[in-house]
Each structure stands twice: as structure tokens, then as C-alpha cells.
Scaffold this motif. Sequence first.
Motif, PDB file in Angstrom:
ATOM      1  N   ALA A  44       0.889  -1.203  -0.096  1.00  0.00           N
ATOM      2  CA  ALA A  44       0.029   0.149   0.083  1.00  0.00           C
ATOM      3  C   ALA A  44       1.112   1.172   0.071  1.00  0.00           C
ATOM      4  CB  ALA A  44      -0.808  -0.011   1.328  1.00  0.00           C
ATOM      5  N   THR A  86      -2.917  -0.150  -3.589  1.00  0.00           N
ATOM      6  CA  THR A  86      -3.811  -0.133  -2.323  1.00  0.00           C
ATOM      7  C   THR A  86      -5.004  -1.236  -2.595  1.00  0.00           C
ATOM      8  OG1 THR A  86      -4.979   1.502  -3.443  1.00  0.00           O
ATOM      9  CG2 THR A  86      -3.384   2.141  -1.759  1.00  0.00           C
ATOM     10  N   VAL A 110      -4.801   1.767   5.069  1.00  0.00           N
ATOM     11  CA  VAL A 110      -4.941   1.683   3.670  1.00  0.00           C
ATOM     12  C   VAL A 110      -6.169   2.378   3.054  1.00  0.00           C
ATOM     13  CG1 VAL A 110      -4.715  -0.017   1.570  1.00  0.00           C
ATOM     14  CG2 VAL A 110      -3.546  -0.183   3.908  1.00  0.00           C
TER      15      VAL A 110
END
Length: 617
Positions: A368, A374, A405
Amino acid sequence: MKMKIVLLWIFLLSPSIVSYSQEVVIGMADLSGDEELALQYFQAGEYDKAIVYYEKLYNKYPTHDYYNYYLNCLIQTKNYKKAEKLIKRQRARSTDLLVYHVDLGRVYLAAGELEKKKKEFAVAIDAIEGGTSAVEVLALATAFLGIGEVEFAKQTYLKGRKELRGIYSFHIELADLFWLVKDYENMVNEYLDLVTVEESFMQQVKSNLQFKMDAETDDKINSIVKLELIKRSQKNSEKIIWSEMLVWFYMQQNNFTNALVYAKAVDRRKQLDGEEIMFLAEMARYNGAYSAAKDGYDYIISLGKNGFNFRNATIEKLNTAYDELTHGGIYSQNDLISLELEMNTKLDELGRDERTVPLLRTLAHLEAFYLFKTKAAIQLLEKTILISFISPKSQAECKLELGDVFLLDGQVWEASLSYSQVEKAFKYEPIGQEAKFRNAKIAFYVGDFKWSQVQLNVLKGATSKLIANDAMYWSIVITDNLALDSNPEPLMLFAHADLLVFQNKFDSASIDLDSIDKKWPGHALGDDVLFMRYAIAMKQLKWLTAATYLQKIIDNYSSDILGDDATFLVAELYDYKIMEKERCLQYYNDVFVKHPSSLFAVDARKRYRQLRGDKIE
């Protein structure tokens, strides 16, 4: 075993030992009449008056207390013959005869009869024989030390060692004596000889040596300890204690590479299956010695897949590789991709289960925040949270990571939901307070300042000092910038910049900060803007730029809330990153002089004294 028993008796009887050489001061509240007058005169140095009362008290109650006071008065008033008679009279009443030779020697010393003094001291030492107890020897040596006769105290210990023949060897006492006279080589050898005689004293010897190494302003003791340990290790290679001591010594020096050399030898000899090397590798990783840490984990992995620590070593080696890349800041995209590939390969081998959750979480963070994948990171964390038998704490840690995230990906409310689940499940624990703080920051990011401040005010009482301090800072930011100005736009822009910094969008964050400076020059957010610029520079590993922003805070906002923070942080920058000793010394000094009530004052003073070379008790 004999030595341990003797030590116990010495401990129990020690009050009687020190009474021979130290004046016993009687509390004023317990005195009346002659006693009170005697003590008043004695403390005022009017010995000719005090002697009248102490003679009377001693004749009535011939205790050691009155004896000591009376004897001191006689010596101070030069009544040497009377003092000599007093000593012989007191000795006749006691079974502890040796120490009275020291008192008699004191009288001869005061009278200028140095030869008689030496003879009396020699008589006391010569009187030590096989039947003399360790307690008597210690009492005599303590009496000598009490009048500054270090050489006679040393002779006492050595004679006691010879006559007691292994019952008690006085290694610790001699080591402390050598420490007093700065004879470090003999001091170190006494400590190490004690370990040779009785290995169970190893921990005590380590503690004593560590204290003395820390107290010295140079590396003289360190060098002697190192040399003696290596010599003994080479001369007595069959004795594993010297390898163990060398592991300890090198760890104190943060020399984990050398510590590992000896730790491996110990592990092989004692067949520990890498247990102690696992701890050593963890310490190396914690201290940034990543190569040594990986070497330690490699050794454990080489012991085979059936080893008790094989799985943990494999996981921690990858976590160490992650730390080395991300904390060092010098890496390429290919380095990150290679590490991601290696993590996935090892997870395929070890399995994606409750035992590999820490590695899965690290992999998600790598994907991420460094590879900007992500979506992949979110999917990985969501699967990890559902792993069978995952502990509630590990699951909560994954949910916090998932929230981060989501926030990185711009999914603010999904992030808030993830944090809220942790906060609800661990309401009164640090991880729950951390989740609450992250939710308060989300409210801050989106401009809901009042709700954010309510949560932050609650967190001022958090059990974690770090969370409490952060909560206080952000609460003050909101109060200062809404109470003084009804226009919320500067704070909204600042909050947006803070979110962008979290998302590693540094250029966009800098644009927002520039807008605040241009549109509202002199605004109350001025020091906070500078501090955020410092945070950006630190993430970009621009140490000098970071120091420049902190200096601006010091120059313009020294008395505000960030004044002590900036001073301490710039001191650490010059200490650990820029490596300019004189400048960091000045800043550490400024922390505890200009900001004495700062939370950093104690740490700043300690580090200042270490760098300056002061002895630290």
C-alpha cells in the motif's frame, strides 16, 4: 555453596561491621539531657565540652556509640594516652578484637607516631588466621577503609583469602577497592576470577562491570574487559562461560556482529536450537544493525525446518529486510518488488495462517505505502482478518492497518468504520485508544473540528503517554485556530495538508501550506505549518532541510507549545543524522535550561551528560 552461605551471614551481620568505622548519629528527637548537649557540642566542633558528657555517658553505658564519640573527642583534644587506655578497656569487653588495632593506629597517627601506627595495623592483619571468620576480615578491612587506609584494607582482604582457603575469597570487595584507586586491570580480573570460582555469580559480575563501564568517561575499562575476556576464552576454550561473557560484552557495545560469532559457538555447545540467537537478532534489528540481525536469522534457518524457531526466524528475517529498506530510505522500485516477491514466496512455503499474520500485515503495508497497490493490500488484509484461529489482538492490528490503507486510498468512511470496530472491541486498552485517536484525526481531516476535539479531550487521559501527548497537541491546534478566528478556512486547508502528508502526497501538501502562508501571513498556524514542513522533510530524508524548519520554530515560537519539541528534535537531528556534536550539545542544553518543565528535559539532560562525558550514576 560455601561462599553463598558466608555472603548471607555477612549481609545479616553487616550493621555490626560498619559500626566500628562509622560514627553513629543519634536522632535529636530521641535525646535528652547530657546526650543532647554532648551531641550539640560535638557537631559544633566544641570537643573539649563534648568530652565531659561523653566520658560520663560512656562510663555509665559503654556502648559502641558512646565509645566512638568519646574516642573521637579524645583524639580531637589530643588526649592520646587516655584514648589508648579507652581502646584497651573497650577491647577487653568485646570479642571482636581486630578492629581495635585500627582505632589504636588512629591514635598513633594523630600523635605523629607513624611507625607505631604501621606496627599496630600489621599486628591486626597478621592476626588473621584459619579460624578467623569472613565477617571479622570484612570488619577489619571496613575499618581501614573508614580512615582512608586503602593499602591496609587490600592486605586484609588478601590475607583473608589466603587463610580462609576458598570459604570466602573477597573478589567483590577487592574489585571495589581497585575501582576506588582506579586500578582497573586488577578490578576486572577480580570480577572475572569470581566467575571462574563460582559461575552463579556471572549475572552479578555483569551488573557490576556494566555500572563501572557506564560510569567511566573513556573506554579504558571497556578495553580491559574485552582484552581479558578474549585472553581467557582463548586460554580456556573448554569453558563456555567466557564465550557467554563475550556475547554479553559485545551486546553492551552494540557490536552485534561480534556478539553473534560467540553466540553461535555457545548455541552449538549448549544445543539451544537458536533460542538465544533469536533474542540477539531481535536486539540487533531493534538497534538498526540489520545485517547482523539477518545473519542471526539465517543461522537459525540453517538449523532446519524442524527447528523450534525456524518459522519465526524466516518471518523476522523478511521483516528485518523491510525495515532495512524503508528506514534506510535508499532503495529502488526493483528492491521493493523483489522483497514483495520474496515475502509471497515464503508465505506460500509457510502457509497463510494465524502464525504468519505479522508477515501478512507487513506485506500489506509494503504494497500500500511503497508500491501503491492499495486494492491488493485491502484484499490481503480483509482475507487475513478472516483467518481461522487469528487472535483478537492480531485481528485488531490488521483492522488498524486496513483503516490506514483505506485512508491512503481516499476511502475515509471505510477507514473510520475499521477504526471504530477496534475502538469498540478494545475500549479501555491502548490499541483501542489508538483507534479512537485515528478516528479523531479523520474528523479533523474532514473539517468536523468540534467532534474531533471532543474525542481528543477524552484521549488526553490515555494510558499511552504518546497518544495523550498527541491528543493534547491536536486539541490545542483546534482551540487556538478556531477561538481566535471565526474563519475556519486556514484550519481546513491545514487539515487537508495533514491528510496529504499521511498519503505521501508531499508536493500537494506543500501547495496547501504555501497557500496558508500567502493568504494569512502571521496566522496562529505559523508554527504548525513549519512543523508539518519538518515532517515532510523527514519523510524525504532531507535532514538539513528538516533542521532549518525546526530552527525557525525555535527562533519565532520558542515559548509556544512546539518550542521544546522543536529544540529536542533538532538536537536529535544533529546528534544522530547530521552528526554535529557541538551543535547537538547546545540544543540538548537549551531543552533543560530554557524548557525545564518539558517532557523531554530528563532525556535531554541525560544525553547531554553522556555526550559531554560526565559520570552518570
